[in-house]
Motif scaffolding. Structure first.
Motif, PDB file in Angstrom:
ATOM      1  N   ALA A 226     -19.112   4.652   7.482  1.00 14.12           N
ATOM      2  CA  ALA A 226     -18.200   4.109   8.487  1.00 14.12           C
ATOM      3  C   ALA A 226     -18.051   5.062   9.669  1.00 14.12           C
ATOM      4  O   ALA A 226     -17.979   4.638  10.824  1.00 14.12           O
ATOM      5  N   CYS A 227     -18.018   6.366   9.385  1.00 16.90           N
ATOM      6  CA  CYS A 227     -17.955   7.374  10.439  1.00 16.90           C
ATOM      7  C   CYS A 227     -19.187   7.279  11.338  1.00 16.90           C
ATOM      8  O   CYS A 227     -19.081   7.294  12.572  1.00 16.90           O
ATOM      9  N   CYS A 228     -20.355   7.168  10.727  1.00 17.89           N
ATOM     10  CA  CYS A 228     -21.601   7.028  11.488  1.00 17.89           C
ATOM     11  C   CYS A 228     -21.569   5.763  12.332  1.00 17.89           C
ATOM     12  O   CYS A 228     -21.988   5.759  13.501  1.00 17.89           O
ATOM     13  N   ALA A 229     -21.068   4.670  11.760  1.00 18.32           N
ATOM     14  CA  ALA A 229     -21.040   3.385  12.463  1.00 18.32           C
ATOM     15  C   ALA A 229     -20.189   3.459  13.729  1.00 18.32           C
ATOM     16  O   ALA A 229     -20.619   3.027  14.803  1.00 18.32           O
ATOM     17  N   VAL A 230     -18.977   4.000  13.627  1.00 15.49           N
ATOM     18  CA  VAL A 230     -18.103   4.014  14.799  1.00 15.49           C
ATOM     19  C   VAL A 230     -18.585   5.006  15.853  1.00 15.49           C
ATOM     20  O   VAL A 230     -18.358   4.803  17.057  1.00 15.49           O
ATOM     21  N   MET A 231     -19.272   6.070  15.445  1.00 13.42           N
ATOM     22  CA  MET A 231     -19.846   6.978  16.439  1.00 13.42           C
ATOM     23  C   MET A 231     -20.955   6.272  17.222  1.00 13.42           C
ATOM     24  O   MET A 231     -21.071   6.415  18.440  1.00 13.42           O
ATOM     25  N   MET A 232     -21.788   5.503  16.515  1.00 10.32           N
ATOM     26  CA  MET A 232     -22.837   4.755  17.195  1.00 10.32           C
ATOM     27  C   MET A 232     -22.252   3.700  18.123  1.00 10.32           C
ATOM     28  O   MET A 232     -22.755   3.485  19.238  1.00 10.32           O
ATOM     29  N   LEU A 233     -21.200   3.029  17.686  1.00 12.54           N
ATOM     30  CA  LEU A 233     -20.552   2.028  18.532  1.00 12.54           C
ATOM     31  C   LEU A 233     -19.951   2.665  19.778  1.00 12.54           C
ATOM     32  O   LEU A 233     -20.024   2.101  20.879  1.00 12.54           O
ATOM     33  N   SER A 234     -19.356   3.837  19.630  1.00 12.98           N
ATOM     34  CA  SER A 234     -18.781   4.546  20.772  1.00 12.98           C
ATOM     35  C   SER A 234     -19.857   4.869  21.807  1.00 12.98           C
ATOM     36  O   SER A 234     -19.655   4.690  23.020  1.00 12.98           O
ATOM     37  N   LEU A 235     -20.999   5.357  21.336  1.00 13.99           N
ATOM     38  CA  LEU A 235     -22.091   5.687  22.254  1.00 13.99           C
ATOM     39  C   LEU A 235     -22.674   4.430  22.890  1.00 13.99           C
ATOM     40  O   LEU A 235     -23.133   4.461  24.034  1.00 13.99           O
ATOM     41  N   TYR A 236     -22.673   3.321  22.167  1.00 10.19           N
ATOM     42  CA  TYR A 236     -23.149   2.058  22.728  1.00 10.19           C
ATOM     43  C   TYR A 236     -22.332   1.663  23.951  1.00 10.19           C
ATOM     44  O   TYR A 236     -22.878   1.176  24.949  1.00 10.19           O
ATOM     45  N   PHE A 237     -21.035   1.894  23.884  1.00 12.54           N
ATOM     46  CA  PHE A 237     -20.179   1.520  25.002  1.00 12.54           C
ATOM     47  C   PHE A 237     -20.191   2.546  26.140  1.00 12.54           C
ATOM     48  O   PHE A 237     -20.079   2.193  27.307  1.00 12.54           O
ATOM     49  N   LEU A 238     -20.312   3.813  25.804  1.00 12.01           N
ATOM     50  CA  LEU A 238     -20.103   4.862  26.799  1.00 12.01           C
ATOM     51  C   LEU A 238     -21.390   5.461  27.353  1.00 12.01           C
ATOM     52  O   LEU A 238     -21.329   6.217  28.322  1.00 12.01           O
TER      53      LEU A 238
END
Length: 476
Positions: A226-238
């Motif tokens: 889950a930690c990996c998932a939200v970090m990837m999602l953050s980079l997707y947006f930013l």
């Protein structure tokens, strides 16, 4: 002599060398199998870690710290100590860093929040030595805990400027995706072939196996995914580049979270994903098309998972058990029982606690479930565990570190610079751990402190802005 030299260089001599090497490997394998020489395998692993750490320093050392932190499941017994890869890596890299500091005559350059962590470690030793019912055991566990925290300081020393952080952040993401993918492969291999590698049977339900990959257990694998998932999602947006890659990795890591069947990890993933959407939109306006694409992709993969695989049925059973039985659900009542027992010890030793990992000295499952006699126990909530082990003083120091870190994160995110996407991603990952560690504590393991080390370095560097590298350690 010339004839002998000619023979050694001949084709027959080379073939004899190959035969001799194969024979030596077979003999060594038989010795390891029959004579209990597994220590030799671990000696070779330690040598490999040492060589890897010195390759292209300091990146080799950082790869070693991050990679070995994902393998707490493995250990070797050494004089009654369970030596894990993360501890070997921490000692090897620490020795290399100490040599560099000694040769360059440089300072450590610690910040205030680093001294909070040092204070926390000191209180662990203090409570283990003077407030424990069995100091010899709790001091040993305090040392093991210290080795788990050591990567935090090593990362703080080795990551000294913006370019360094940007490069090693990719290492963190790369290792995370390897671990997530390996856990998924273990799960699907179990479904198709019935293999048990990387799988824990009966973790939640009697007829269900969940993956742990190389981490300690499925709940922690779920938290890590889950930690990996939200970090990837953050980079997707930013981030402006590689967005398709980031959203693909987000979906893969989310799938790994689902197959871990950890309710805490699933809750953390949902809450933190919503928080990333909200904060990301607030700081960096999002295009409606990107939002629609993300939502459609996530919904589509969830539908496929629920309809095609048995994952949906297992998750439904896990959630329905909690809703139907409430506090009487087995895993819930187990956690509540452990918390109630720990509360009694806290009341008896409120100031300095009872020593590191001392709860297992007071509690034995045989009092409640005779079949579970001798089963290892620990306190699932990390705040309660700190209060139990080190008392009010330890909890105060731990909260001091958290408050100092949050303040630096807040300042770093408000200051525009190239590190904001990395800082935001690491902050989202820490938010996941803050939720999941309320139910299954992983703060004693190295992967948590590796993440905190990167987060603290990113917050400090972002707060400074694009300044010159720190003089205390940049020379190395």
């Amino acid at each position: 002599m010339q004839a002998l030299s000619t023979w050694w260089e001949s084709r027959w001599a080379r073939r004899l060398d190959v035969v001799a090497v194969v024979a030596a490997i077979l003999v060594l394998s038989r010795l390891v199998y029959e004579e209990g020489m597994s220590w030799l395998v671990w000696a070779l692993v330690a040598l490999l870690i040492f060589c890897l750490s010195l390759i292209r320093w300091p990146y080799g050392g950082l790869i070693t710290l991050v990679g070995m932190s994902t393998m707490p499941r493995f250990y070797v017994e050494l004089y009654g100590w369970k030596v894990r890869p993360e501890q070997v890596a921490a000692v090897v890299v620490a020795a290399a860093v100490a040599i560099w500091v000694w040769r360059k005559k440089t300072g450590l350059g610690f910040e205030k929040l680093d001294y909070w962590v040092l204070g926390y470690l000191a209180l662990n030793y203090l409570s283990s030595a003077f407030a424990s019912p069995q100091p010899s055991s709790t001091l040993k566990w305090a040392l093991m805990n210290n080795l788990g925290v050591l990567p935090y300081f090593l990362i703080r020393l080795l990551v000294w400027d913006t370019k360094m952080l940007e490069k090693v952040f990719r290492i963190l993401l790369g290792v995370a995706m390897i671990e997530v993918t390996y856990g998924l492969c273990c799960y699907f291999s179990h479904l198709v072939f019935g293999s048990t590698i990387g799988m824990e049977a009966g973790q939640y339900l009697a007829n269900v196996a969940a993956p742990y990959g190389t981490l300690y257990e499925p709940n922690l694998f779920g938290a890590y995914s889950a930690c990996c998932a939200v970090m990837m999602l953050s980079l997707y947006f930013l981030q402006r580049r590689h967005r398709a890659f980031y959203i693909f990795c987000f979906l893969i890591a989310s799938l790994a979270t689902l197959v871990s069947f950890s309710r805490a990890a699933l809750l953390a993933l949902i809450v933190t994903t919503a928080w990333v959407f909200w904060k990301g939109r607030q700081g960096h306006p999002l295009r409606i098309r990107r939002l629609i694409v993300s939502a459609v992709a996530l919904i589509a993969i969830l539908i496929v998972i629920v309809v095609v695989t048995p994952i949906g049925d297992i998750l439904q059973e896990r959630l329905s058990n909690l809703l139907a039985q409430g506090l009487n659900e087995e895993s819930t009542i187990t956690r509540l029982l452990l918390l109630a027992e720990s509360a009694q010890n806290i009341a008896n030793h409120p100031l300095f606690g009872s020593g590191t990992a001392s709860f297992q000295l007071f509690f034995d499952w045989s009092r409640f479930v005779p079949e579970w006699a001798g089963t290892a126990v620990w306190i699932g909530n990390f705040l309660i565990r700190i209060l139990h082990d080190t008392g009010v003083f330890g909890l105060f120091v731990a909260l001091g570190f958290i408050v100092s870190l949050v303040r630096k994160i807040h300042r770093g995110l408000r200051r525009p610079n190239s590190l904001v996407p990395y800082l935001f991603a690491l902050c989202a990952g820490a938010f996941v751990y803050a939720i999941t560690f309320q139910f299954t504590d992983g703060s004693t393991l190295a992967f948590c402190w590796v993440h905190l080390g990167f987060l603290a370095s990113a917050a400090i560097l972002s707060e400074r802005g694009d300044e010159e590298p720190s003089k205390s350690f940049a020379a190395i």
